[in-house]
Write a protein that holds these residues in place. Structure first.
Motif, short mmCIF file in Angstrom:
data_model
loop_
_atom_site.label_atom_id
_atom_site.label_comp_id
_atom_site.label_asym_id
_atom_site.label_seq_id
_atom_site.Cartn_x
_atom_site.Cartn_y
_atom_site.Cartn_z
N TYR A 1 18.79 83.69 -126.19
CA TYR A 1 18.23 82.39 -125.82
C TYR A 1 16.74 82.40 -126.18
O TYR A 1 16.14 83.48 -126.30
N PRO A 2 16.12 81.25 -126.37
CA PRO A 2 14.69 81.22 -126.67
C PRO A 2 13.89 81.75 -125.48
O PRO A 2 13.91 81.17 -124.40
N SER A 3 13.21 82.87 -125.68
CA SER A 3 12.53 83.56 -124.58
C SER A 3 11.04 83.67 -124.87
O SER A 3 10.62 83.85 -126.02
N ASN A 4 10.26 83.60 -123.82
CA ASN A 4 8.82 83.85 -123.93
C ASN A 4 8.49 85.34 -123.83
O ASN A 4 7.33 85.72 -123.95
N MET A 5 9.53 86.17 -123.60
CA MET A 5 9.28 87.58 -123.32
C MET A 5 9.87 88.52 -124.36
O MET A 5 9.31 89.59 -124.60
N GLU A 6 11.02 88.17 -124.94
CA GLU A 6 11.70 89.11 -125.82
C GLU A 6 12.19 88.44 -127.09
O GLU A 6 12.45 87.22 -127.11
N PRO A 7 12.35 89.22 -128.17
CA PRO A 7 12.83 88.65 -129.43
C PRO A 7 14.30 88.24 -129.35
O PRO A 7 15.06 88.74 -128.52
N PHE A 8 14.66 87.34 -130.25
CA PHE A 8 16.04 86.84 -130.30
C PHE A 8 16.95 87.89 -130.93
O PHE A 8 16.56 88.61 -131.85
N ALA A 9 18.19 87.98 -130.45
CA ALA A 9 19.17 88.91 -131.01
C ALA A 9 19.44 88.56 -132.48
O ALA A 9 19.43 87.40 -132.87
N ARG A 10 19.74 89.58 -133.28
CA ARG A 10 19.86 89.41 -134.72
C ARG A 10 21.29 89.10 -135.17
O ARG A 10 21.56 89.03 -136.37
N PHE A 11 22.22 88.90 -134.23
CA PHE A 11 23.63 88.82 -134.60
C PHE A 11 24.11 87.41 -134.92
O PHE A 11 25.27 87.22 -135.27
N PHE A 12 23.23 86.41 -134.80
CA PHE A 12 23.69 85.03 -134.92
C PHE A 12 23.53 84.46 -136.32
O PHE A 12 24.18 83.48 -136.68
N THR A 13 22.66 85.05 -137.13
CA THR A 13 22.47 84.60 -138.51
C THR A 13 22.37 85.82 -139.41
O THR A 13 22.05 86.93 -138.96
N SER A 14 22.63 85.63 -140.69
CA SER A 14 22.56 86.74 -141.65
C SER A 14 21.14 87.26 -141.79
O SER A 14 20.92 88.45 -142.03
N SER A 15 20.16 86.38 -141.64
CA SER A 15 18.76 86.77 -141.78
C SER A 15 18.21 87.43 -140.52
O SER A 15 17.12 88.01 -140.56
N GLY A 16 18.95 87.35 -139.42
CA GLY A 16 18.45 87.87 -138.16
C GLY A 16 17.55 86.90 -137.43
O GLY A 16 17.06 87.21 -136.33
N GLN A 17 17.33 85.72 -137.99
CA GLN A 17 16.52 84.71 -137.34
C GLN A 17 17.36 83.94 -136.31
O GLN A 17 18.58 83.89 -136.41
N PRO A 18 16.71 83.31 -135.33
CA PRO A 18 17.47 82.52 -134.34
C PRO A 18 18.21 81.37 -135.02
O PRO A 18 17.73 80.80 -136.00
N PRO A 19 19.38 81.00 -134.51
CA PRO A 19 20.11 79.85 -135.06
C PRO A 19 19.43 78.55 -134.64
O PRO A 19 18.54 78.54 -133.79
N ALA A 20 19.90 77.46 -135.21
CA ALA A 20 19.29 76.15 -134.95
C ALA A 20 19.87 75.50 -133.69
O ALA A 20 20.08 74.29 -133.63
N TYR A 21 20.16 76.31 -132.69
CA TYR A 21 20.59 75.80 -131.38
C TYR A 21 20.40 76.92 -130.37
O TYR A 21 20.13 78.07 -130.75
N ASP A 22 20.52 76.60 -129.11
CA ASP A 22 20.38 77.57 -128.03
C ASP A 22 21.78 78.03 -127.61
O ASP A 22 22.50 77.29 -126.92
N PRO A 23 22.23 79.22 -128.01
CA PRO A 23 23.59 79.66 -127.68
C PRO A 23 23.88 79.71 -126.19
O PRO A 23 25.00 79.41 -125.76
N LEU A 24 22.90 80.10 -125.38
CA LEU A 24 23.16 80.19 -123.95
C LEU A 24 23.34 78.81 -123.34
O LEU A 24 24.25 78.60 -122.53
N SER A 25 22.50 77.87 -123.71
CA SER A 25 22.66 76.51 -123.20
C SER A 25 24.02 75.94 -123.61
O SER A 25 24.71 75.31 -122.80
N PHE A 26 24.41 76.19 -124.85
CA PHE A 26 25.72 75.71 -125.32
C PHE A 26 26.85 76.35 -124.51
O PHE A 26 27.80 75.67 -124.10
N ALA A 27 26.74 77.66 -124.25
CA ALA A 27 27.79 78.36 -123.51
C ALA A 27 27.89 77.87 -122.08
O ALA A 27 29.00 77.72 -121.53
N VAL A 28 26.75 77.62 -121.45
CA VAL A 28 26.76 77.13 -120.07
C VAL A 28 27.49 75.79 -119.99
O VAL A 28 28.36 75.58 -119.14
N LYS A 29 27.15 74.87 -120.88
CA LYS A 29 27.80 73.55 -120.87
C LYS A 29 29.29 73.67 -121.15
O LYS A 29 30.11 72.98 -120.53
#
Length: 535
Positions: free
Chosen positions: A136-164
């Motif tokens: 999830y977008p954090s002010n404390m820790e880097p984003f996990a690298r498993f969501f895109t091939s480049s290791g960059q965050p995806p264009a959505y918040d996976p945790l917010s999506f999962a909660v909904k």
């Protein structure tokens, strides 16, 4: 239809209920007719109701008491799975490199959650932190690298999506955090260790945060606060909440010298983990007093003198976890020991958990269907363990991990579906007694213009109360007096519920009661029923 609203005594209303609602009660074996196979957890859409005159209802007599019936076919039971995101083991399997990949990544999660809901699960532990990275977008820790091939965050918040997505399916969602291990290679230290290099200790070719450092505990508590503030989670679930393997050689001499305060080292280490839980509770509950806290400790609580063979490592002696103290102090709402063993290393330890910890908080047995593949266990071993868990009255079952109870292993999946085929209520957690909701009032039936009928009620809530959902029970009565109790719906989020005509076919009279259920699973006694005479 002839509709009558009346207040009936709580004793009489016990016929509406099929489940023991009291906190700490043991789940009972199935003894009476089963409820409907499918229970609605979908909110009815918002609608305008015709105005009705308030009904004057007599007060309950002061002596009225309520006691749940015996012989329940609906039990309180957590039915959970650990959904692993590290390396995309369970999810995500698809990279969100473009719009199409993002959509498929989200659809993959939806398919998993749909299957879990259909198979009878009610709880998901979603891994949101691993090795000091988060999903999830954090002010404390880097984003996990498993969501895109480049290791960059995806264009959505996976945790917010999962909660909904979990909310839409009636699934509770707990954020699962791997607590102390940290990925911090020499050429690219973790941002935390760039600022505080002494907080991470090298041990057995890995980096482990030192629980004895006050700054480490504050950091973990701040992560918990960030999650509590940002997401509508049911709880936070802490894994690897312990000292590492071969902990006697863990090099924490510096922090022990500074903060040991005269305690022996083992006692000090246990106190560090207990302090960590205290700080997490303070951080989280200052924002959301109703958020649940849980830990996944080792499956063997402590050494058992009656066993005349090797135990292997244990929670208390080997990694300095002290679950009995955590439970006694109310620092956890439930525990999920990782019972990844069998035979003499399963049953005696499950019994020890039940007797030593289960008297204070529910114990949910963490089981290991992955060992059917990895270690050639028989599938029946897992089924037998599930049966033992129920016979001992534990709080439920959690599987590691999602893949091993899914479509890839249809035989195991089918056996679990059969085990879960009766509806389960969420666990009623002890801390919820402090936040019991007011009982719903003024039940009435509204006939809508399209001919559908909706049960409506009023519910006075204090602004400081935790969120509630509603649970509807019914007693169906035939002309010959035969009665059948059913759970109509649970997880309803608005004070109305649309009835389905086929639910009452063949019955002469229906009595409907509504409970308010707080976020701990603790419900209000029903003290009012809507009585509907069919005709």
């Amino acid at each position: 239809m002839n509709i009558v609203v009346k207040t009936i005594s709580k004793i009489a209303l016990s016929s509406l209920l099929l489940a023991s609602i009291g906190v700490g009660c043991r789940a009972k074996k199935d003894l009476v007719a089963s409820p409907p196979e499918v229970v609605s957890v979908v909110e009815p859409p918002s609608m305008a109701f015709a105005a009705q005159e308030p009904l004057s209802l007599p007060a309950l007599p002061a002596s009225a008491t309520w006691s749940p019936p015996m012989g329940d076919s609906i039990r309180q039971e957590m039915r959970a799975v650990w959904l692993t995101t590290a390396y995309g083991l369970d999810w995500p399997r698809t990279k969100a490199d473009d719009e199409n990949g993002l959509r498929r990544q989200q659809q993959d999660l939806i398919r998993i959650l749909d299957r879990l809901a259909a198979d009878g699960y009610n709880t998901v532990f979603l891994q949101v932190r691993q090795s000091g990275t988060v999903l999830y977008p954090s002010n404390m820790e880097p984003f996990a690298r498993f969501f895109t091939s480049s290791g960059q965050p995806p264009a959505y918040d996976p945790l917010s999506f999962a909660v909904k997505a979990c909310r839409a399916r009636g699934l509770a969602i707990h954020a699962w955090l791997v607590t102390y291990p940290l990925a911090s290679p020499k050429n690219a230290p973790h941002p935390l260790l760039q600022r505080h290099p002494a907080w991470g200790l090298k041990h057995k070719n890995a980096t482990h945060l030192d629980p004895g450092e006050p700054g480490v505990r504050q950091y973990i508590a701040s992560l918990a606060r960030e999650l509590a503030a940002g997401y509508d989670l049911d709880g936070l679930h802490f894994d690897y909440f312990r000292y590492p393997e071969d902990a006697v050689r863990f090099p924490d001499q510096r922090s022990y010298r500074l903060y040991g305060a005269g305690m022996d080292r083992e006692q000090w280490r246990r106190s560090n983990l207990t302090r960590q839980l205290e700080e997490i509770n303070q951080a989280v509950h200052s924002i959301k007093p109703y958020m649940q806290i849980s830990v996944a400790p080792l499956g063997k609580l402590r050494k058992l003198p009656m066993l005349d063979r090797s135990h292997g490592w244990t929670a208390f002696e080997s990694v300095y976890q002290d679950p009995i103290t955590w439970a006694k102090k109310g620092l956890v709402d439930f525990l999920v020991p990782m019972m990844y063993y069998r035979d003499h290393l399963y049953t005696p330890f499950l019994q020890d958990w039940s007797q030593s910890v289960g008297r204070y908080v529910p114990v949910v047995a963490g089981l290991a269907p992955y060992r059917i593949v990895q270690d050639r266990w028989q599938a029946q071993t897992i089924i037998d363990q599930m049966e033992q868990e129920r016979m001992m009255g534990s709080g439920g079952i959690c599987f590691f991990r999602e893949e091993h109870v899914g479509d890839k292993y249809p035989a195991m999946r089918q056996q679990i579906r059969q085990f879960f085929h009766r509806t389960a209520l969420p666990l009623a957690l002890p801390r919820g007694l402090e936040h019991r909701a007011q009982a719903p009032k003024l039940l009435r039936l509204v006939l809508e213009p399209n001919g559908e009928r909706t049960v409506v009620w009023m519910h006075d809530r204090d602004a400081h109360e935790p969120p509630v959902t509603y649970r509807l029970w019914a007693t169906l009565i035939k002309g010959n007096g035969e009665r059948r109790g059913v759970l109509l719906a649970q997880g309803v989020r608005e004070p109305h519920y649309r009835l389905r005509g086929e639910q009452f076919s063949g019955y002469e009279r229906v009595e409907i009661g509504v409970e308010a259920v707080n976020s701990y699973g603790v419900s209000t006694p029903i003290d009012q029923a809507l009585v509907i005479t069919m005709g």
